[in-house]
Design a protein around this motif. Structure first.
Motif, PDB file in Angstrom:
ATOM      1  N   VAL A   1      44.876  -9.805  54.470  1.00  0.00           N
ATOM      2  CA  VAL A   1      45.897  -9.880  55.519  1.00  0.00           C
ATOM      3  C   VAL A   1      47.177  -9.184  55.082  1.00  0.00           C
ATOM      4  N   LEU A   2      47.568  -9.397  53.824  1.00  0.00           N
ATOM      5  CA  LEU A   2      48.780  -8.756  53.304  1.00  0.00           C
ATOM      6  C   LEU A   2      48.637  -7.252  53.282  1.00  0.00           C
ATOM      7  N   ILE A   3      47.459  -6.765  52.871  1.00  0.00           N
ATOM      8  CA  ILE A   3      47.238  -5.320  52.814  1.00  0.00           C
ATOM      9  C   ILE A   3      47.296  -4.706  54.214  1.00  0.00           C
TER      10      ILE A   3
ATOM     11  N   LEU B   1      45.186   1.553  54.866  1.00  0.00           N
ATOM     12  CA  LEU B   1      44.333   1.006  55.917  1.00  0.00           C
ATOM     13  C   LEU B   1      43.047   1.814  56.053  1.00  0.00           C
ATOM     14  N   VAL B   2      43.166   3.133  55.937  1.00  0.00           N
ATOM     15  CA  VAL B   2      41.978   3.985  56.027  1.00  0.00           C
ATOM     16  C   VAL B   2      41.008   3.678  54.893  1.00  0.00           C
ATOM     17  N   VAL B   3      41.556   3.537  53.670  1.00  0.00           N
ATOM     18  CA  VAL B   3      40.701   3.238  52.510  1.00  0.00           C
ATOM     19  C   VAL B   3      40.008   1.898  52.691  1.00  0.00           C
ATOM     20  N   MET B   4      40.751   0.863  53.120  1.00  0.00           N
ATOM     21  CA  MET B   4      40.160  -0.453  53.295  1.00  0.00           C
ATOM     22  C   MET B   4      39.105  -0.435  54.396  1.00  0.00           C
TER      23      MET B   4
ATOM     24  N   GLY C   1      41.802  -3.040  47.423  1.00  0.00           N
ATOM     25  CA  GLY C   1      43.002  -3.565  48.069  1.00  0.00           C
ATOM     26  C   GLY C   1      44.189  -3.593  47.123  1.00  0.00           C
ATOM     27  N   GLY C   2      43.938  -3.914  45.860  1.00  0.00           N
ATOM     28  CA  GLY C   2      45.025  -3.914  44.891  1.00  0.00           C
ATOM     29  C   GLY C   2      45.608  -2.529  44.702  1.00  0.00           C
TER      30      GLY C   2
END
Length: 264
Positions: free
Chosen positions: A186-188, A211-214, A243-244
């Motif tokens: 959610v934070l990402i 966002l694209v990577v996730m 995400g990190g």
């Protein structure tokens, strides 16, 4: 009665009460019976059982050690022990690996905080090892069978309770880990979305990269697991890893934008 005498009386009563409690809590161990009865001749690995009564135990384990001529015998097998509390009856045993003679059995206890081991009882016996194979099913007193079954039931119950506690702890840990991963996701997502809404120009497109990577990572996990459910057994760690990196990238963008904005 004067206040001084009253205080001395109370101190004396407290001291006597503490001594009484200490005496009541003192560990006491006594061997009351053996199987086979003494004197006995036993074969190789044929156990000699001792019926042991104990009281004042607090998380204490009891071990049986055979002695001859004041020295512990080396070529022997002895019992392991579960933890005991309060008072009750249990058993210890030993067996000989060959010829030999046992004149005394000493009971040792282990436990307490800090942990320590100490001798608690001695019991004279007369056991001779024949050095020959013993019978496959040597005769035993009924109390031996009863205590073995009782001990097995208690150990089984303790293991079941321990596993249940471990399972509950694991479930709590996993649920907490899952919540942490969801919060991380959610934070990402919210951080870059807020930046895309507020920022302008190249900063907006750079903020969209995490966002694209996730989206690529999550999409790959969904597609792969639909084909092979075991392909991403550690998917939460994959999300945390990518995400990190995305979160670190976004935090760097925020700092660079602030620094460059101040300079301009």
């Amino acid at each position: 009665m004067s206040p001084a005498r009253a205080r001395r009386g109370l101190l004396l009563f407290a001291s006597l009460f503490a001594l009484a409690l200490g005496a009541a809590a003192e560990l006491r161990v006594k061997v009351v019976e053996t199987s086979p009865p003494m004197p006995a001749v036993v074969g190789i690995d044929e156990p000699v059982f001792l019926r042991i009564e104990y009281s004042g135990a607090v998380d204490i384990r009891l071990w049986t050690t055979p002695y001859s001529g004041g020295q512990p015998l080396a070529r022997v097998k002895t019992n392991v022990s579960r933890a005991y509390d309060g008072s009750g009856t249990t058993f210890g045993w030993f067996s000989l690996n060959g010829e030999g003679r046992v004149e005394e059995v000493r009971i040792r206890a282990g436990g307490g905080k800090p942990y320590k081991e100490f001798e608690v009882a001695r019991f004279p016996v007369d056991v001779r090892g024949s050095g020959l194979p013993g019978p496959e099913a040597p005769p035993r007193a009924q109390w031996v069978t009863d205590l073995i079954l009782e001990n097995e039931a208690i150990v089984k119950k303790e293991r079941t309770e321990s596993r249940s506690g471990s399972s509950a702890s694991s479930a709590l840990l996993l649920s907490g880990f899952g919540l942490a991963v969801m919060g991380f996701v959610v934070l990402i997502v919210l951080g870059p979305l807020f930046a895309i809404w507020k920022w302008h120009g190249p900063w907006r497109w750079l903020a969209a990269l995490p966002l694209v990577v996730m989206a690529v990572v999550v999409g790959r996990i969904v597609i792969d697991t639909s084909r092979d459910p075991t392909s991403h057994n550690l998917w939460p760690f994959e999300i945390l890893m990518f995400g990190g990196g995305g979160l670190a990238f976004f935090a760097t963008l925020v700092m660079l934008r602030r620094v460059l904005g101040r300079r301009s």
